[in-house]
Scaffold this active site. Structure first.
Site, PDB file in Angstrom:
ATOM      1  N   GLY A 133       0.822  -1.193   0.000  1.00 18.12           N
ATOM      2  CA  GLY A 133       0.000   0.000   0.000  1.00 18.12           C
ATOM      3  C   GLY A 133       0.863   1.253   0.000  1.00 18.12           C
ATOM      4  N   CYS A 134       0.261   2.379  -0.367  1.00 23.78           N
ATOM      5  CA  CYS A 134       1.039   3.617  -0.508  1.00 23.78           C
ATOM      6  C   CYS A 134       1.513   4.147   0.848  1.00 23.78           C
ATOM      7  CB  CYS A 134       0.242   4.665  -1.274  1.00 23.78           C
ATOM      8  SG  CYS A 134      -1.418   4.967  -0.625  1.00 23.78           S
TER       9      CYS A 134
END
Length: 325
Positions: free
Chosen positions: A133-134
């Site tokens: 995920g970012c």
């Protein structure tokens, strides 16, 4: 040439992925699937591709015609698609940009695809990659060196702000320009879904870590990028910490320790992660980190992982310059 296919081709991550792959010297994009847009031209949706392609969205993907499959689908849809296609060759490389396979729960063979953590596993015969995920990318890169050296304290405080593209292409109440512009707001405090993968990594590196990551995510009044500030107790001399961080990332192509304070614009439109360390008082450590949420936080790392899977130079197709002004 590596033949690539994409499912979930209408969103921001797919658009950024196409921008990278169309300029990658070793990749041919064979098919882009979107059931809702089948028959439409790619450049009618991703207008930055005008003049670069006349391809159209496909309703189905010929899995036998590609070497690598990128899943840019919403969370949950990648797993559904893969399970619905048991004919997928075990040799087909799959890179999932959703959250479906990020947790190592014993039910799949996906390698968690943070290259700074699992590069060896990726190049040693892995076929399936779960892209991080970012927020998880930024926070883990800020904390990995500490965890590797058993230096994480019981509590870590994280404040991180992200651009509107992090919410995806589908409009919502908190993504409209009139609401987002000139505005900042907190969402999912202490409960953000990326905490699970962050804790998984930190506890793998430092098994004694049993504290809390007190994570406060914020929506920012800009389109792209993540800037996080992390505070924790650590009395290790700053000179030693700088050495630890530099040694950790010395042989990695995209993560750098900056001697001077960093800005978000230093990384936007690049696959870079910049980290800065600052000591306050005897034992307070401030770690700041910045990435582009759509590149280092998503598609840039996906292409990085593809390069590793196919034995290419890590930086192939990712020599991007920040647009700092």
């Amino acid at each position: 040439m590596i033949k690539a296919g994409i499912i979930g081709g209408a969103g921001y991550t797919a658009g950024e992925l196409l921008r990278l792959l169309f300029n990658h010297p070793d990749v041919e994009v064979v098919s882009v699937m979107s059931t809702s847009l089948a028959g439409s031209r790619l450049d009618e949706v991703h207008k930055g591709l005008v003049g670069e392609t006349d391809m159209k969205f496909d309703s189905e993907l010929d899995l036998n015609a590609i070497d690598v499959l990128f899943c840019c689908t919403p969370h949950g849809a990648s797993k559904t698609y893969i399970e619905a296609h048991p004919e997928i060759s075990p040799e087909l490389r799959i890179i999932d940009l959703a959250a479906d396979y990020r947790l190592d729960d014993g039910t799949h063979d996906f390698v968690y695809g943070l290259p700074e953590l699992n590069r060896k596993a990726t190049v040693r015969g892995a076929k399936h990659i779960a892209n991080p995920g970012c927020f998880a990318t930024a926070i883990q890169l800020a904390l990995l060196p500490l965890a590797k050296h058993q230096l994480l304290p019981d509590n870590v405080n994280v404040n991180a702000i992200t651009g509107s593209t992090g919410a995806g292409v589908k409009p919502g109440a908190t993504t409209h320009y009139s609401w987002r512009n000139d505005n900042v707001s907190v969402y999912k405090p202490f409960t953000h879904q990326h905490l699970a993968e962050i804790n998984q990594t930190l506890k793998r590196l430092q098994p004694t870590f049993s504290g809390d990551i007190d994570f406060i995510p914020m929506r920012g009044p800009f389109s792209r990028g993540i800037f996080a500030s992390i505070t924790l107790k650590c009395d290790t001399p700053i000179e030693e910490l700088l050495r630890i961080y530099r040694d950790t990332y010395d042989d990695h192509s995209f993560t750098f320790v900056s001697e001077s304070p960093i800005d978000l614009k230093d990384v936007v439109n690049t696959n870079k992660c910049l980290i800065h360390l600052d000591r306050h008082g005897k034992d307070k450590l401030l770690v700041t980190v910045a990435i582009d949420n759509l590149l280092k936080g998503a598609t840039g790392t996906a292409v990085h992982n593809m390069n590793l899977l196919f034995g290419l130079s890590e930086k192939t197709g990712l020599n991007l310059k920040a647009s700092a002004f």
